[in-house]
Design a protein around this motif. Structure first.
Motif: not given
Length: 200
Positions: A42-45, A49-53
């Motif tokens: 999901g978006a939170t994970n 892991l990889n940042g905002k964009l």
């Protein structure tokens, strides 16, 4: 009309099964989110892991797959109750995706996308509740639980005919957060803005 409703429920589930986190991670050559961080696709994970964009891309993707089938069904004059059922089907696709071994996310973004086309008023109340809770607590899981506890009440205020399906959806998503709730009680739940150091 019955056949059309069944068809839209199936289409919504298939669209919901397209995991934004998995697809975008593959496109951008990121590690599999179901094997890293919280193991939740999901978006939170993805944010941790990889940042905002990339997280924004996942959020938009997952919202659209809830919004598109509900909007199409709305344009086809499907009744409000079945609009809600179609939205729930998209969320079930996200939670139990047929393309990813039925291991999906929590369904929050897809549920938000599902609500948007049929009511910007109660969707706005939900977003405001979610944001305020997130800012106060720092936990997206708490924001989701509080938001979906309030969602049936907001829907009842603006579109009471959708109260039952939204209440069903809220129960589904709150149950999906049972592990988060247990970690919160144990003091082990990570805050949303913390980046994971385990990227690979």
């Amino acid at each position: 009309m019955t056949l059309l409703i069944v068809l839209m429920i199936i289409v919504a589930y298939i669209l919901g099964s397209l995991s934004g986190a998995m697809i975008i991670s593959r496109i951008m050559h990121f590690p599999n989110p179901s094997e890293h961080g919280s193991h939740n696709p999901g978006a939170t994970n993805i944010l941790r892991l990889n940042g905002k964009l990339p997280a924004i891309f996942v959020l938009i993707f997952d919202m659209l797959k809830g919004a598109i089938p509900v909007y199409i069904a709305y344009r086809l004059d499907i009744t409000p109750f079945f609009l809600g059922i179609i939205g729930i089907s998209a969320c079930l696709g996200h939670i139990f995706p047929c393309f990813f071994r039925f291991r999906g996310g929590k369904g929050v973004a897809t549920a938000l996308g599902m609500m948007a086309p049929i009511g910007f008023d109660f969707t706005g109340c939900f977003i405001l509740t979610w944001l305020l809770t997130l800012l106060i607590t720092g936990y997206s899981s708490v924001a989701a639980v509080v938001g979906f506890l309030m969602a049936p009440f907001y829907v009842w205020l603006f579109k009471p005919e959708l109260t039952l399906p939204v209440a069903m959806l809220s129960c589904l998503i709150i149950v999906r957060h049972n592990n988060n709730i247990m970690r919160l009680f144990k003091g082990e739940e990570p805050k949303s803005y913390h980046r994971s150091k385990n990227k690979r």
